[in-house]
Design an enzyme around this catalytic site. Structure first.
Site, mmCIF file in Angstrom:
data_model
loop_
_atom_site.group_PDB
_atom_site.id
_atom_site.type_symbol
_atom_site.label_atom_id
_atom_site.label_comp_id
_atom_site.label_asym_id
_atom_site.label_seq_id
_atom_site.Cartn_x
_atom_site.Cartn_y
_atom_site.Cartn_z
ATOM 1 N N LYS A 104 -7.910 -38.207 8.304
ATOM 2 C CA LYS A 104 -7.894 -39.002 7.068
ATOM 3 C C LYS A 104 -8.604 -40.353 7.256
ATOM 4 O O LYS A 104 -9.274 -40.843 6.345
ATOM 5 C CB LYS A 104 -6.451 -39.211 6.599
ATOM 6 N N GLY A 118 -2.709 -27.053 -5.003
ATOM 7 C CA GLY A 118 -1.714 -27.791 -4.220
ATOM 8 C C GLY A 118 -0.870 -28.693 -5.114
ATOM 9 O O GLY A 118 -1.089 -28.781 -6.333
ATOM 10 N N SER A 152 -3.440 -40.872 3.364
ATOM 11 C CA SER A 152 -2.001 -40.766 3.578
ATOM 12 C C SER A 152 -1.509 -42.038 4.261
ATOM 13 O O SER A 152 -2.247 -42.677 5.025
ATOM 14 C CB SER A 152 -1.727 -39.576 4.485
ATOM 15 N N SER A 153 -0.243 -42.370 4.041
ATOM 16 C CA SER A 153 0.313 -43.576 4.671
ATOM 17 C C SER A 153 0.395 -43.440 6.185
ATOM 18 O O SER A 153 0.559 -44.437 6.892
ATOM 19 C CB SER A 153 1.699 -43.889 4.104
ATOM 20 N N CYS A 154 0.259 -42.208 6.711
ATOM 21 C CA CYS A 154 0.347 -42.038 8.168
ATOM 22 C C CYS A 154 -0.930 -42.483 8.883
ATOM 23 O O CYS A 154 -1.001 -42.437 10.108
ATOM 24 C CB CYS A 154 0.712 -40.612 8.547
ATOM 25 N N ASN A 211 4.722 -40.846 1.108
ATOM 26 C CA ASN A 211 5.250 -39.468 1.095
ATOM 27 C C ASN A 211 5.482 -39.020 -0.353
ATOM 28 O O ASN A 211 6.119 -39.737 -1.124
ATOM 29 C CB ASN A 211 6.585 -39.397 1.858
ATOM 30 N N LEU A 212 4.964 -37.853 -0.673
ATOM 31 C CA LEU A 212 4.995 -37.361 -2.053
ATOM 32 C C LEU A 212 5.963 -36.192 -2.193
ATOM 33 O O LEU A 212 6.253 -35.502 -1.213
ATOM 34 C CB LEU A 212 3.598 -36.887 -2.453
ATOM 35 N N HIS A 220 7.538 -30.814 4.197
ATOM 36 C CA HIS A 220 8.018 -32.195 4.334
ATOM 37 C C HIS A 220 9.531 -32.247 4.115
ATOM 38 O O HIS A 220 10.140 -31.299 3.638
ATOM 39 C CB HIS A 220 7.309 -33.094 3.315
ATOM 40 N N TYR A 243 -3.776 -35.364 11.962
ATOM 41 C CA TYR A 243 -3.957 -35.492 10.503
ATOM 42 C C TYR A 243 -4.427 -36.906 10.155
ATOM 43 O O TYR A 243 -5.356 -37.086 9.357
ATOM 44 C CB TYR A 243 -2.620 -35.182 9.830
HETATM 45 O O1 GFB Z 1 8.550 -35.507 5.734
HETATM 46 P P1 GFB Z 1 8.485 -35.279 7.190
HETATM 47 O O2 GFB Z 1 8.367 -33.875 7.639
HETATM 48 O O3 GFB Z 1 7.263 -36.024 7.842
HETATM 49 O O4 GFB Z 1 9.796 -35.883 7.904
HETATM 50 P P2 GFB Z 1 6.835 -37.533 8.179
HETATM 51 C C1 GFB Z 1 10.349 -37.112 7.582
HETATM 52 C C2 GFB Z 1 11.610 -37.378 8.360
HETATM 53 O O5 GFB Z 1 12.643 -36.460 7.943
HETATM 54 C C3 GFB Z 1 11.550 -37.253 9.886
HETATM 55 C C4 GFB Z 1 13.332 -35.949 9.059
HETATM 56 O O6 GFB Z 1 12.278 -38.325 10.456
HETATM 57 C C5 GFB Z 1 12.264 -35.931 10.155
HETATM 58 O O7 GFB Z 1 12.875 -35.886 11.439
HETATM 59 N N1 GFB Z 1 13.923 -34.631 8.736
HETATM 60 C C6 GFB Z 1 15.243 -34.326 8.764
HETATM 61 C C7 GFB Z 1 13.264 -33.526 8.371
HETATM 62 N N2 GFB Z 1 15.443 -33.051 8.453
HETATM 63 C C8 GFB Z 1 14.231 -32.517 8.179
HETATM 64 C C9 GFB Z 1 13.805 -31.221 7.770
HETATM 65 O O8 GFB Z 1 14.587 -30.288 7.590
HETATM 66 N N3 GFB Z 1 12.474 -31.044 7.587
HETATM 67 C C10 GFB Z 1 11.577 -32.061 7.764
HETATM 68 N N4 GFB Z 1 10.274 -31.833 7.540
HETATM 69 N N5 GFB Z 1 11.956 -33.295 8.177
HETATM 70 C C11 GFB Z 1 4.511 -36.593 7.594
HETATM 71 C C12 GFB Z 1 3.265 -36.345 8.399
HETATM 72 O O9 GFB Z 1 5.303 -37.344 8.428
HETATM 73 O O10 GFB Z 1 4.287 -37.349 6.428
HETATM 74 C C13 GFB Z 1 2.160 -35.890 7.554
HETATM 75 O O11 GFB Z 1 3.566 -35.478 9.464
HETATM 76 C C14 GFB Z 1 1.999 -36.711 6.303
HETATM 77 O O12 GFB Z 1 0.990 -35.910 8.291
HETATM 78 C C15 GFB Z 1 3.299 -36.899 5.585
HETATM 79 O O13 GFB Z 1 1.446 -37.944 6.613
HETATM 80 C C16 GFB Z 1 3.203 -37.819 4.401
HETATM 81 O O14 GFB Z 1 7.084 -38.460 7.026
HETATM 82 O O15 GFB Z 1 7.426 -37.964 9.473
#
Ligand code: GFB
Length: 314
Positions: A141, A14, A108-110, A166-167, A180, A137
């Site tokens: 954690k 990973g 994770s920060s979540c 977030n990484l 992500h 998730y």
């Molecule tokens: O990184 P992300 O998928 O997860 O999304 P989280 C972060 C933000 O980006 C959200 C916006 O506000 C999404 O609505 N976003 C905009 C998008 N366009 C896009 C896109 O095309 N793809 C994605 N993925 N997002 C995760 C958790 O939360 O963070 C995990 O679900 C984990 O469990 C991780 O903790 C670190 O930051 O919201």
């Protein structure tokens, strides 16, 4: 830690595990225990127990997990809860049974409540409700953190927990739906540039804030903590500042060189409004990150271009 110590990096394929392997090798650690999913199913308690008994690792980095972006989390709650619980239970219980010297668990920060005061201090854990899009998730954690603390309290185990923000970086998942935000945006803007599209559609409103840490910085922090941190209290790992998703989108647009516009699809979730980590506990120990977001974005885009699409299933 000594160069010849047996070190198990669980999840070495990973993004986090592979960054740890690069760093450990660069620092001269040459007895790394690495197993692919085909070689060792971390959801199988007997297989994990047999692995520990045979290989007797001195140090364990728990970098194995089912991970994904907001859409993957929101649509696959069973896998995110069940698989993560099983993986970490097998790895942590097994480490104690096998007499592992020290273990680092990655959370994770979540795990922090959706509306906890910002920046998020470690003491905010379990003071409020979680963000619904990633509750499964986060629950898994939180159990991992508490299990490490229980082993430390009851049996004196040196099991510590780090909470990364977030990484992003090499070996990330760049899937358009399941990844992500940062790798998804790289992929989306690149596709739009290649096809000559006028516009790219992103999710939500663009107003949430997120903090981004390059995975090579996280790996440095993990090794630092493995060597220096002994407290069962969890410890945050971040860069100390965040930006709005729409600001991130603009940075990615420029990095990729897409000249068109950005549209927002508000039928997709925003997730938590903000999750900036308080990194004072880690800073007090003398650690700080090195890689600026602009530089990390450029190198991650270059990595992805050189490694084809980088898309893989999660
Ligand atoms: O990184 P992300 O998928 O997860 O999304 P989280 C972060 C933000 O980006 C959200 C916006 O506000 C999404 O609505 N976003 C905009 C998008 N366009 C896009 C896109 O095309 N793809 C994605 N993925 N997002 C995760 C958790 O939360 O963070 C995990 O679900 C984990 O469990 C991780 O903790 C670190 O930051 O919201």
């Amino acid at each position: 830690m000594n160069p010849g110590d047996a070190i198990f990096v669980a999840g070495h394929r990973g993004m986090v595990g592979s960054a740890l392997v690069r760093l450990l090798r660069a620092r001269g650690f040459d007895h790394l225990l690495l197993r692919t999913r085909a070689e060792l199913d971390l959801c199988d308690p007997a297989a994990v127990r047999a692995f520990y008994a045979k290989e007797k690792p001195a140090y364990v980095f728990v970098a194995a997990a089912r991970v994904g972006g907001i859409w993957a989390n929101a649509t696959q709650p069973v896998e995110f809860l069940s698989e993560n619980l099983r993986i970490q239970l097998n790895l942590i219980d097994g480490a104690y049974e096998a007499g592992v010297t020290k273990l680092l668990f990655l959370g994770s920060s979540c795990i922090y409540p959706k509306l906890a005061p910002q920046p998020l201090h470690e003491d905010a854990l379990l003071t409020g409700s979680l963000e619904p899009t990633n509750e499964p998730y986060a629950l898994a954690k939180i159990c991992g953190v508490r299990l490490c603390q229980a082993y430390a309290k009851q049996y004196g185990a040196r099991f510590i927990s780090a909470m990364p923000t977030n990484l992003y970086g090499p070996e990330d998942n760049f899937d358009l739906e399941l990844a992500h935000v940062l790798p998804s945006l790289i992929h989306k803007f690149h596709l739009a540039k290649t096809r000559g599209d006028a516009s790219v559609t992103l999710w939500g409103t663009g107003s949430p804030y997120r903090e981004f840490l390059h995975v090579d910085d996280l790996a440095e922090a993990c090794l630092f903590l493995m060597e220096k941190y002994e407290s069962p209290e969890l410890i945050n790992v971040g860069c100390g500042h965040d930006l709005r998703i729409r600001e991130l989108a603009e940075l990615v647009r420029q990095t990729v060189g897409f000249g068109g516009s950005i549209a927002w699809d508000s039928t997709r979730p925003d997730g938590t409004p903000r999750k900036l980590l308080d990194i004072s506990r880690l800073a007090a120990l003398g650690w700080k990150p090195r890689i600026k977001l602009e530089e990390g974005l450029r190198s991650t885009y270059a990595w992805w271009l050189n490694h084809d699409s980088g898309v893989r299933s999660i």
